[in-house]
Design an enzyme around this catalytic site. Structure first.
Site, short mmCIF file in Angstrom:
data_model
loop_
_atom_site.label_atom_id
_atom_site.label_comp_id
_atom_site.label_asym_id
_atom_site.label_seq_id
_atom_site.Cartn_x
_atom_site.Cartn_y
_atom_site.Cartn_z
CD GLU A 1 3.22 6.57 -1.23
OE1 GLU A 1 2.53 7.58 -0.92
OE2 GLU A 1 3.32 5.57 -0.53
CG HIS B 1 -0.08 6.20 1.30
ND1 HIS B 1 1.20 6.71 1.39
CD2 HIS B 1 -0.52 6.12 2.58
CE1 HIS B 1 1.51 6.93 2.66
NE2 HIS B 1 0.47 6.59 3.39
CG ASP C 1 -1.90 1.17 1.23
OD1 ASP C 1 -2.58 1.36 0.20
OD2 ASP C 1 -1.96 1.89 2.24
#
Length: 651
Positions: free
Chosen positions: A273, A290, A268
């Site tokens: 990111e 996330h 996750d």
């Protein structure tokens, strides 16, 4: 007063996290009632560093997400007074800069715990039954009935037993799982209440069918899961990371999943990111964005708590949930406990070991020189594995030998000699320690790992080795493994530089990582500084520098001052009452400061360790170094007198 002037008097807050107030408007209502001038992130995405600096200018408060908040950002907002973090992760914040500027820092640790725990359980079920793959197949017209497994009866390993880890363990009780837990400071009461087993990371990796990570990203946990750790796991195991990116080596994970060394994974959080990388091409990994805190309940609670922090601050009230100093220390620390201060001549007084033999050894270590007592056996045997010759060695210092590299003239102790020494050592009935390395770095010996193993199996009460800081960068992975696996107790790191840029932090981090994986506190990393306790400011700086890397810092001149250390020596020379040395060529010497070998007691094999220890030569040397005599170190003041006495003894 004009509308513009009224606006300028308001407390100005920028909300960098997105979205904010979309789940429930109450956080916005709280800020509106507080008469706050509020600016929201209008980009509909995670804000960039440049955008954050642009919008933060002139603001008094920041409601922050996962954006990097460093000196460059804070320089753009000299009037910033409070940062209210929406969430629990703090690895994006420069604590030193925030503290330097007197900015209040709060966070919302309770709000996200249940959401992250439930996502973790969902991923366990997802991986167990291949739900995503089956769903994708059915959507594309493929009717695949994949055989999975049940969670009931399986062993689930949790790395981290804080708020989220405990909630995961609580939910798993309903599945009838065996739950293994590793945590640096586990809540023993909660562990007992939830019926989990506490163990080392090694145990978790090897025995778990499902492994789930619930730890913050800190210097200690970055890169915690590499190919080595994955190699310990069952090939049928599943790995889940809903904690922080960077804890798992993504390349190693991808290789293991593609090669069948690991059955599946759910990720996750990522190093960068939004994520884009090779994990996207694999069918046996479930990737989420996330999303751990992405429940309406968690989002509402996080935003509500952050808004209330701003409201309290504007009203002059104390923060509801300030980030505690202990959490800040943990977030940026590479170590498990605070560094301690010791004297240079004391080996390991901070040891928490409570065995009777060890405590007897420690009491004798402090007692014998102070009371002029000589035991039947030395308390410590210095074994020189590597001898690096130095020109004009009579004027050289021990530190010079640690700093010198192997050369054509280097002498390595032969294994046959070392084996005979250890065989004799094993017959000593009293608790005795061994220090490996005198006039050279012991780790330079080709058989260092094997030698450590032999010492451990001989029943050594404490195994010590030494190295120069500048030499640490040359330590290879096999040597680092040997230090941990073969139970080196203390690694003395002699500071031949005080320049922070010269410190091999990556090597120190590797040692800490290996200790953490093995679930052991050894070896103790003990920095031996070239400072006395008179240098109070410098000593404090040294301790501050090493507080996140070392276990202990040792200083000189123990008779001066009171710095709260563990022991104060009351003798001039402790060595002749405590220690004996065997050179790389087998010469038994009374002291490691006898660099020129001017006072040989004999050759090992011709005499035993005990014969050298309680023989006439050592007896007369002790008389010449008795308490209240001239200070012997480094034997320069009394060398002529001692040599004259020694010459008489040879006649």
């Amino acid at each position: 007063m004009t509308q513009e002037e009224q606006s300028s008097d308001k407390f100005k807050v920028f909300v960098s996290t997105h979205p904010f107030g979309s789940v429930n408007s109450e956080p916005l209502d709280i800020l509106d009632r507080s008469d706050i001038s509020l600016e929201l992130n209008a980009y509909g995405r995670k804000i960039t560093p440049d955008e954050l600096r642009e919008h933060l200018g002139g603001k008094d408060g920041l409601i922050a997400g996962t954006e990097i908040i460093d000196a460059a950002v804070l320089d753009c907002a000299p009037g910033l007074k409070i940062i209210a973090r929406v969430g629990i992760g703090l690895d994006n914040i420069d604590f030193d800069e925030v503290n330097l500027r007197g900015i209040v820092l709060t966070y919302t640790p309770e709000a996200v715990s249940q959401a992250v725990a439930e996502l973790t359980i969902a991923q366990m079920l997802n991986l167990a039954r291949s739900i995503v793959n089956i769903h994708t197949g059915v959507k594309s017209g493929a009717w695949r009935r994949i055989i999975g497994f049940e969670i009931m009866g399986k062993t689930v390993g949790l790395i981290g037993f804080g708020r989220v880890g405990q909630r995961v363990a609580k939910i798993l009780r309903g599945f009838g799982c065996r739950v293994l837990v590793n945590d640096l400071a586990p809540d023993q009461e909660m562990a007992s209440r939830l019926g989990v087993e506490l163990g080392s990371k090694d145990l978790v990796y090897r025995e778990s069918d499902i492994i789930s990570l619930h730890i913050p990203r800190t210097p200690l946990t970055v890169g915690l899961i590499t190919a080595d750790e994955i190699g310990m796991m069952k090939p049928t195991a599943c790995l889940i990371n809903t904690s922080r990116g960077g804890i798992v080596d993504e390349a190693a994970l991808c290789e293991a999943l593609a090669g069948g060394q690991l059955a599946s994974a759910a990720v996750d959080v990522y190093e960068t990111e939004p994520y884009s990388g090779p994990l996207q091409d694999l069918d046996n990994v479930v990737l989420t964005a996330h999303s751990g805190s992405c429940s309406t309940e968690a989002r509402y609670l996080m935003e509500l708590d952050a808004a209330r922090e701003i409201e309290h601050f504007v009203d002059g009230k104390s923060p509801i949930c300030p980030v505690p100093p202990s959490v800040i220390t943990m977030e940026r620390s590479t170590r498990e406990s605070a560094v301690t201060l010791e004297w240079q001549d004391i080996f390991n007084v901070t040891s928490a070991r409570g065995e009777s033999d060890y405590m007897l050894y420690r009491s004798r270590w402090c007692q014998y020189p102070a009371h002029n007592i000589v035991g039947q056996w030395p308390l410590n045997i210095d074994i020189e594995l590597v001898h690096n010759p130095i020109e004009a060695h009579r004027d050289a210092r021990i530190d010079d030998y640690f700093q010198s590299p192997r050369s054509d003239g280097t002498v390595l102790m032969e294994m046959s000699l070392f084996e005979k020494i250890i065989d004799q050592y094993a017959t000593i009935p009293d608790p005795t320690a061994i220090k490996l390395g005198v006039r050279g770095c012991a780790a330079d010996h080709d058989e260092f790992g094997r030698m450590l193993d032999m010492v451990r199996h001989a029943g050594c009460i404490e195994t010590i080795s030494s190295i120069a800081l500048s030499h640490m960068g040359s330590l290879d992975p096999a040597t680092l493994d040997a230090m941990v696996d073969n139970r080196l107790d203390v690694l003395n790191i002699y500071l031949d530089t005080l320049d922070e840029n010269d410190i091999p932090f990556e090597v120190l981090a590797e040692i800490r990582k290996r200790k953490s994986v093995a679930g052991r506190p050894q070896p103790t990393l003990r920095v031996v500084g070239k400072l006395t306790c008179r240098d109070r400011d410098k000593a404090d700086d040294l301790v501050a520098l090493w507080s996140h890397w070392a276990d202990a810092v040792a200083l000189s001149s123990p008779s001066v001052g009171d710095r709260g250390v563990d022991h104060i020596c009351s003798w001039d020379c402790s060595r002749l009452w405590q220690r004996i040395m065997i050179s790389a060529e087998g010469v038994i010497l009374p002291c490691s400061f006898d660099i020129a070998e001017e006072f040989p007691l004999g050759r090992f094999g011709d005499i035993s360790i005990q014969q050298a220890w309680i023989g006439e030569k050592m007896t007369r040397l002790r008389a010449a170094h008795a308490p209240n005599s001239d200070h012997c170190r480094p034997c320069a003041q009394r060398r002529g007198e001692l040599l004259e006495t020694w010459s008489d003894m040879q006649d």
